[in-house]
Design a protein around this motif. Structure first.
Motif, PDB file in Angstrom:
ATOM      1  N   ILE A 183       0.948  -0.628   0.342  1.00 48.60           N
ATOM      2  CA  ILE A 183      -0.230   0.022   0.073  1.00 48.60           C
ATOM      3  C   ILE A 183       0.824   1.133   0.226  1.00 48.60           C
ATOM      4  CG2 ILE A 183      -1.975   1.182   1.405  1.00 48.60           C
ATOM      5  CD1 ILE A 183      -3.007  -0.844   2.285  1.00 48.60           C
ATOM      6  N   LEU A 184       1.814   1.248   0.468  1.00 45.17           N
ATOM      7  CA  LEU A 184       2.903   2.299   1.025  1.00 45.17           C
ATOM      8  C   LEU A 184       3.726   2.827  -0.654  1.00 45.17           C
ATOM      9  CD1 LEU A 184       4.356   4.176   2.781  1.00 45.17           C
ATOM     10  CD2 LEU A 184       6.163   2.761   3.805  1.00 45.17           C
ATOM     11  N   THR A 185       4.106   1.132  -0.955  1.00 47.27           N
ATOM     12  CA  THR A 185       4.767   1.700  -2.125  1.00 47.27           C
ATOM     13  C   THR A 185       4.073   2.313  -3.086  1.00 47.27           C
ATOM     14  OG1 THR A 185       5.928   0.219  -1.407  1.00 47.27           O
ATOM     15  CG2 THR A 185       6.322   0.504  -4.043  1.00 47.27           C
ATOM     16  N   GLU A 186       2.534   1.687  -3.157  1.00 46.91           N
ATOM     17  CA  GLU A 186       1.985   2.015  -4.361  1.00 46.91           C
ATOM     18  C   GLU A 186       1.630   3.435  -4.177  1.00 46.91           C
ATOM     19  OE1 GLU A 186      -0.632  -1.875  -5.069  1.00 46.91           O
ATOM     20  OE2 GLU A 186      -1.581  -0.624  -3.769  1.00 46.91           O
ATOM     21  N   GLU A 187       1.321   4.581  -2.985  1.00 47.44           N
ATOM     22  CA  GLU A 187       0.645   5.609  -2.749  1.00 47.44           C
ATOM     23  C   GLU A 187       1.873   6.442  -2.847  1.00 47.44           C
ATOM     24  OE1 GLU A 187      -1.996   8.914  -2.041  1.00 47.44           O
ATOM     25  OE2 GLU A 187      -2.673   6.196  -2.051  1.00 47.44           O
ATOM     26  N   ALA A 188       2.874   6.082  -2.362  1.00 47.78           N
ATOM     27  CA  ALA A 188       4.151   6.818  -2.727  1.00 47.78           C
ATOM     28  C   ALA A 188       4.206   6.876  -3.951  1.00 47.78           C
ATOM     29  CB  ALA A 188       5.223   6.029  -1.872  1.00 47.78           C
ATOM     30  N   ALA A 189       4.221   6.035  -4.587  1.00 46.62           N
ATOM     31  CA  ALA A 189       4.471   6.010  -6.043  1.00 46.62           C
ATOM     32  C   ALA A 189       3.650   6.455  -7.388  1.00 46.62           C
ATOM     33  CB  ALA A 189       4.095   4.250  -7.142  1.00 46.62           C
ATOM     34  N   ARG A 190       2.589   7.523  -6.467  1.00 54.32           N
ATOM     35  CA  ARG A 190       1.756   8.017  -6.660  1.00 54.32           C
ATOM     36  C   ARG A 190       1.728   8.864  -7.159  1.00 54.32           C
ATOM     37  NH1 ARG A 190      -2.628   6.090  -4.250  1.00 54.32           N
ATOM     38  NH2 ARG A 190      -2.743   4.338  -6.106  1.00 54.32           N
ATOM     39  N   GLN A 191       2.159   9.092  -5.649  1.00 55.27           N
ATOM     40  CA  GLN A 191       2.523  11.077  -5.575  1.00 55.27           C
ATOM     41  C   GLN A 191       4.388  11.318  -5.829  1.00 55.27           C
ATOM     42  OE1 GLN A 191       1.120  13.100  -2.332  1.00 55.27           O
ATOM     43  NE2 GLN A 191       0.505  10.793  -1.406  1.00 55.27           N
ATOM     44  N   GLY A 192       4.808  10.696  -6.141  1.00 48.84           N
ATOM     45  CA  GLY A 192       6.135  10.474  -6.641  1.00 48.84           C
ATOM     46  C   GLY A 192       7.322  11.231  -5.397  1.00 48.84           C
ATOM     47  N   ALA A 193       6.370  10.418  -4.421  1.00 50.30           N
ATOM     48  CA  ALA A 193       6.831  10.787  -2.344  1.00 50.30           C
ATOM     49  C   ALA A 193       8.325   9.897  -2.729  1.00 50.30           C
ATOM     50  CB  ALA A 193       6.092  10.525  -2.021  1.00 50.30           C
ATOM     51  N   GLY A 194       9.486  10.524  -1.142  1.00 50.08           N
ATOM     52  CA  GLY A 194      10.272   9.670  -0.576  1.00 50.08           C
ATOM     53  C   GLY A 194       9.525   9.475   0.471  1.00 50.08           C
ATOM     54  N   ILE A 195      10.339   7.692   0.889  1.00 45.87           N
ATOM     55  CA  ILE A 195       9.726   7.310   1.923  1.00 45.87           C
ATOM     56  C   ILE A 195      10.326   7.003   3.388  1.00 45.87           C
ATOM     57  CG2 ILE A 195       9.632   4.929   2.440  1.00 45.87           C
ATOM     58  CD1 ILE A 195       7.580   4.523  -0.064  1.00 45.87           C
ATOM     59  N   ILE A 196      10.912   7.348   3.876  1.00 48.05           N
ATOM     60  CA  ILE A 196      12.292   7.157   5.647  1.00 48.05           C
ATOM     61  C   ILE A 196      10.953   6.159   5.741  1.00 48.05           C
ATOM     62  CG2 ILE A 196      13.875   7.822   6.792  1.00 48.05           C
ATOM     63  CD1 ILE A 196      12.475  10.138   3.625  1.00 48.05           C
ATOM     64  N   VAL A 197      12.006   4.875   6.592  1.00 48.64           N
ATOM     65  CA  VAL A 197      11.928   4.351   7.522  1.00 48.64           C
ATOM     66  C   VAL A 197      12.896   4.043   8.185  1.00 48.64           C
ATOM     67  CG1 VAL A 197      10.999   1.501   8.159  1.00 48.64           C
ATOM     68  CG2 VAL A 197      10.377   2.512   5.763  1.00 48.64           C
ATOM     69  N   THR A 198      12.175   4.047   9.583  1.00 47.93           N
ATOM     70  CA  THR A 198      13.351   4.158  10.636  1.00 47.93           C
ATOM     71  C   THR A 198      13.033   1.926  11.555  1.00 47.93           C
ATOM     72  OG1 THR A 198      12.333   4.717  12.454  1.00 47.93           O
ATOM     73  CG2 THR A 198      13.167   6.210  11.543  1.00 47.93           C
TER      74      THR A 198
END
Length: 214
Positions: A183-198
């Motif tokens: 879900i996260l990958t799909e939503e971030a890709a839709r917005q061209g967003a960066g993801i930072i996970v700790t």
């Protein structure tokens, strides 16, 4: 927002400690929009502090933290409101849910501010993450793993250039972890967003562009 840059940033509590070995602290580091980052850390090394610094929640650090070249210490309160509403989403480790409200009411609070997601889309995420039956359940009556999923859904109910997730699957089974990652990958890709996970061990299985040690 396209770049989050850290220039020699260090929590004040670590000042004077010459034995710190880190890919983040006291370094020149840039998080680029559209990229995926994993920040691995041992407990007590400041990963939650990092999230709080970037979100503007805390200022007890040395160095310069900037958004697209602008020192965030110069950002006004009104602009922070817009940044947190439109550019930067955060899933805190402690979740920050309202226990007296239901799962849906917690998510609705965010979505009413942004008007970003349809109720049907949110309902679908509840279904996919196995908490559809908790829709009207007060959060205080839910397990921590169920609460993590509610907080995750809430974090997606806004536009963002970057999304930070602080230990998002610490209490989830592998199946729900994979679902969250998808879900996260799909939503971030839709917005061209960066993801930072700790993470201090268990982490979302994503195709990370860079893994950093805190």
């Amino acid at each position: 927002m396209h770049v989050i840059e850290l220039q020699q940033v260090l929590p004040e509590v670590f000042a004077g400690n010459d034995r710190i070995t880190s890919d983040v602290w006291h370094r020149q580091l840039a998080f680029q929009k559209g990229q995926k980052y994993l920040v691995e850390a041992a407990s007590g090394t400041g990963k939650s502090s990092l999230c709080s610094f970037i979100y503007g929640y805390r200022k007890d650090y040395q160095g310069i933290l900037s958004f697209d070249g602008e020192n965030i210490r110069n950002i006004s309160v009104s602009r922070w409101v817009e940044i947190r509403k439109r550019s930067l989403s955060m899933l805190f480790q402690e979740l920050r849910l309202f226990e007296e409200l239901t799962a849906w009411e917690n998510v609705q609070l965010k979505n009413n501010l942004t008007g970003y997601k349809k109720r049907s889309e949110i309902r679908q995420w509840f279904e996919e993450l196995g908490i559809a039956d908790k829709w009207d359940r007060k959060v205080g009556q839910m397990s921590f793993g169920q609460q993590q999923r509610v907080a995750f859904i809430r974090s997606l109910c806004q536009p963002f250039d970057f999304i930070f997730l602080d230990e998002p699957i610490s209490h989830l089974d592998d199946g729900n972890g994979r679902c969250m990652a998808r879900i996260l990958t799909e939503e971030a890709a839709r917005q061209g967003a960066g993801i930072i996970v700790t993470s201090i061990g268990k982490h979302l299985e994503l195709a990370y562009d860079r893994v950093l040690s805190l």
